[in-house]
Design a protein around this motif. Structure first.
Motif, short mmCIF file in Angstrom:
data_model
loop_
_atom_site.label_atom_id
_atom_site.label_comp_id
_atom_site.label_asym_id
_atom_site.label_seq_id
_atom_site.Cartn_x
_atom_site.Cartn_y
_atom_site.Cartn_z
N ARG A 44 -92.63 -18.63 50.23
CA ARG A 44 -92.21 -19.38 48.87
C ARG A 44 -91.49 -18.31 48.03
N PHE A 45 -90.64 -18.56 47.01
CA PHE A 45 -90.01 -17.94 46.32
C PHE A 45 -90.06 -18.35 44.85
N VAL A 46 -90.31 -17.51 44.01
CA VAL A 46 -90.30 -17.58 42.40
C VAL A 46 -89.14 -16.89 41.73
N ASP A 47 -88.06 -17.57 41.24
CA ASP A 47 -86.97 -16.72 40.66
C ASP A 47 -86.28 -15.67 41.64
N GLY A 48 -86.08 -15.93 43.14
CA GLY A 48 -85.52 -14.94 43.80
C GLY A 48 -86.60 -14.00 44.46
N LEU A 49 -87.80 -14.02 44.11
CA LEU A 49 -88.69 -13.15 44.45
C LEU A 49 -89.74 -13.57 45.35
N ARG A 50 -90.28 -12.92 46.28
CA ARG A 50 -91.34 -13.72 47.22
C ARG A 50 -92.66 -13.72 46.74
N TYR A 51 -93.19 -14.78 46.72
CA TYR A 51 -94.65 -15.09 46.45
C TYR A 51 -95.45 -14.60 47.77
N THR A 52 -96.34 -13.71 47.25
CA THR A 52 -97.10 -12.98 48.39
C THR A 52 -98.71 -13.23 48.43
N CYS A 53 -99.17 -14.02 49.26
CA CYS A 53 -100.63 -14.11 49.46
C CYS A 53 -101.29 -13.19 50.27
N GLU A 54 -102.31 -13.19 50.83
CA GLU A 54 -102.81 -12.14 51.32
C GLU A 54 -102.54 -12.30 52.77
N ALA A 55 -102.36 -13.47 53.40
CA ALA A 55 -101.66 -13.71 54.75
C ALA A 55 -100.50 -13.29 54.75
N THR A 56 -99.61 -13.61 53.74
CA THR A 56 -98.33 -13.13 54.00
C THR A 56 -98.15 -11.55 53.68
N LEU A 57 -98.90 -11.08 52.99
CA LEU A 57 -98.91 -9.54 52.98
C LEU A 57 -99.21 -8.99 54.25
N GLU A 58 -100.15 -9.32 54.86
CA GLU A 58 -100.32 -8.97 56.37
C GLU A 58 -99.06 -8.77 57.07
N GLN A 139 -107.20 1.08 46.34
CA GLN A 139 -107.99 -0.10 47.17
C GLN A 139 -107.10 -1.11 47.26
N ASN A 140 -105.86 -1.22 46.84
CA ASN A 140 -105.07 -2.45 47.13
C ASN A 140 -103.78 -2.05 47.62
N VAL A 141 -103.16 -2.90 48.41
CA VAL A 141 -101.84 -2.73 48.65
C VAL A 141 -100.74 -3.96 48.26
N TYR A 142 -99.59 -3.70 47.73
CA TYR A 142 -98.82 -4.43 47.26
C TYR A 142 -97.46 -4.69 47.88
N ASN A 143 -96.91 -5.72 47.73
CA ASN A 143 -95.30 -5.94 48.17
C ASN A 143 -94.68 -5.66 46.93
N CYS A 144 -93.62 -5.04 47.19
CA CYS A 144 -92.43 -4.66 46.30
C CYS A 144 -91.30 -5.06 46.52
N ASN A 145 -90.26 -5.78 45.73
CA ASN A 145 -89.18 -6.14 46.02
C ASN A 145 -88.17 -4.98 46.35
#
Length: 251
Positions: A44-58, A139-145
């Motif tokens: 799923r993408f929003v304005d060209g950027l990936r939407y990242t849920c927990e499952a997608t982040l893995e 504590q948290n990991v994030y996806n970055c463009n």
């Protein structure tokens, strides 16, 4: 990433051996999408950027930090260069906070630990960075463009030049005959106008916005170009190639 030819990495190794200090910040969108399809998660993408849920982040972390990162390190090594792979999580290289935009577990970068990259460069390595980030408390990991991360890394290092390697020859403008022509130079004001007119759209928007942010933070020049050996060599030595974005109206 899969389309980069062997001579691209050969050119990179030659540039390293002749004294140029290079850092790679990579993405891996097609490989991530392929793995998401295997595990039956719809991208799923929003304005060209990936939407990242927990499952997608893995999946993102597995693909970027694992297969893609190590593939790049291996290809550089096979071409005679020296590379060191890592993600922004390692050693707290990239710190971020979760974005306020509706993108899920996507980070807005607040700090890049440039000293770590500087040490690797001094030791003769090409740092190869997967665009993941960690929160300040760890504590948290994030996806970055990847384009955003590349701009932040370039700014933190005070890089002379940021090359945004992609599968198009630059920013392309439609002509009266229906053909597309590469715009050789532009600046932030013109980029804003091209976005408003819909000429720059989709995934190119975060790319050019990251370029403008990097210029504001002191990067000398940004070049959007193809992933070819000739474009890489020409861009590094200052020959016209792709689209050069210059801070002509920024103070």
């Amino acid at each position: 990433m899969e389309q980069l030819p062997a001579d691209f990495f050969q050119a990179m190794s030659e540039l390293q051996q002749t004294g140029h200090q290079l850092v790679i910040v990579h993405g891996g969108g097609p490989a991530i999408n392929a793995m998401l399809e295997k595990v039956q998660i719809t991208p799923r993408f929003v304005d060209g950027l990936r939407y990242t849920c927990e499952a997608t982040l893995e999946v993102v972390e597995m693909v970027l930090s694992g297969s893609i990162n190590k593939q790049l390190v291996r290809r550089i090594s096979q071409s005679g260069g020296k590379a060191w792979g890592m993600s922004g999580v390692d050693g707290g290289l990239i710190t971020a906070r979760q974005t306020d935009r509706p993108l899920g577990l996507v980070g807005e970068i607040v700090h890049v630990e440039s000293a770590m990259l500087g040490h690797l460069l001094e030791l003769g390595y090409i740092p190869v960075v997967a665009p993941l980030a960690v929160s300040a408390d760890g504590q948290n990991v994030y996806n970055c463009n990847a384009d955003v991360a590349a701009g932040a890394v370039a700014a933190a290092l005070g890089a002379d030049k940021l090359l945004m390697v992609t599968d198009v020859p630059g920013i392309c403008l439609p002509q009266a005959d229906g053909e597309m022509q590469v715009k050789r130079e532009t600046d932030p004001a013109e980029i804003d106008q091209l976005i408003k007119e819909g000429i720059i759209y989709g995934g190119m928007i975060p790319k050019v916005q990251s370029a403008v942010d990097a210029l504001k933070q002191g990067v000398g020049q940004v070049v959007i170009c193809r992933g070819t050996a000739s474009d890489l060599r020409d861009a590094v030595i200052g020959r016209p190639v792709g689209t050069a974005i210059k801070s002509t109206i920024l103070q």
